[in-house]
Design a protein around this motif. Sequence first.
Motif: not given
Length: 230
Positions: A55-57, A73-80, A97-99, A112-120
């Motif tokens: 978990i690296l939110v 499967k690491t959680n990097l939501k909003g990470a820089s 997401r939003e990373a 593969n299968g990663a969630v990069l929604r709204e990512g930069i």
Amino acid sequence: MRNCLTKTGRWPRSWRAIGSGSGAKEASGPASERPTSSSQPERVLLDRADLSGAILVNADLRETSLIGTTLKKTNLKGASLRGAGLIGANLAQAILREADLSKADLREANLNGAVLREGILDSASLYGASLKDANLVGANLGKALLKRADLANVDFSRANLFGADLEEADLSGATLADANLSGSRLVRAKLNRASLAKANLHGADLTGADFTEQTWKEPTCRIRLSNGAF
């Protein structure tokens, strides 16, 4: 680091390092005794580490070296991860997401299968990377390098790909509805079965692109062909 927790809840000390390159020294002892540099910021070396499921939110991993690291499967939501080195990293099914991955080096990485929604991911290098079935809805990939990337079945709905280099990229079955591909380079790209509903391809170079069975519904685009005509 803020909110940077592995499964054990802390960063192993051996992963902390000062400086960069092969000459970086392992940080140990009191902070006052650690080597410092007025011109070189502290960075973290996590090359080839296994952070699967961590978990690296909102983690601050800017300029971090993560070459060959496993982040499945690491959680990097909003990470820089701006400017991070992720060459050959395994980010399959990771949550990004939003990373912020702008200017990150993701050559040959597995997303593969990663969630990069709204990512930069503007100006990021994804040369030869695999993003099959990834979610990039609303992501920003302006001027990103996606040459020879595997983008089969990726959802790029509403994504910004302005000026992106997609030469020889495989976009088979990809969704590009409402995506901005203006000024992009899609030379010899595979777009068979791709959905391009309302996609903006103004000024895009589609020389030699494969449009077999593509879906164009209500296109709002202008295409530059090999002869330069629109």
